[in-house]
Design a protein around this motif. Structure first.
Motif: not given
Length: 81
Positions: A1-8, A18-21, A25-29, A36-38
C-alpha cells in the motif's frame, strides 16, 4: 500500500489493487487496518452490486437481496455486514 511499485503482478496484483481503495480509506482510523479494510471493501462491493442494472429490478421487487459477508478460515465464523 505504501509503494505502488511493489504490487505483485498477475492475478494477485489485481486482487491487491482491488483492495487498496478500502485500505486507504481506513488507514488513518488507528484500529485493525485489516479488519477495517475488509469491511470497507465488502460494503463497497455490495453497493456496486446493488447498482448493477441487471440486479436493480429484482432488488426493488424484493426478489433479491445483496448481502456482504466474510468467512474466517481459522475460526469458521461468518461475519455478515
Amino acid at each position: 500500500m505504501k509503494d505502488p511499485a511493489k504490487l505483485p503482478s498477475g492475478p494477485l496484483g489485481g486482487l491487491v489493487s482491488a483492495l487498496l481503495p478500502a485500505a486507504r480509506e481506513v488507514e488513518d482510523r488507528g484500529a485493525d487496518i485489516y479488519a477495517a479494510a475488509l469491511e470497507a471493501h465488502i460494503r463497497s462491493v455490495v453497493a456496486t452490486l446493488e447498482k448493477t442494472p441487471s440486479l436493480t429490478g429484482p432488488i426493488a421487487q424484493g426478489k433479491l437481496r445483496v448481502v456482504g459477508a466474510s468467512y474466517d478460515l481459522a475460526t469458521g465464523q461468518v461475519q455478515v455486514y
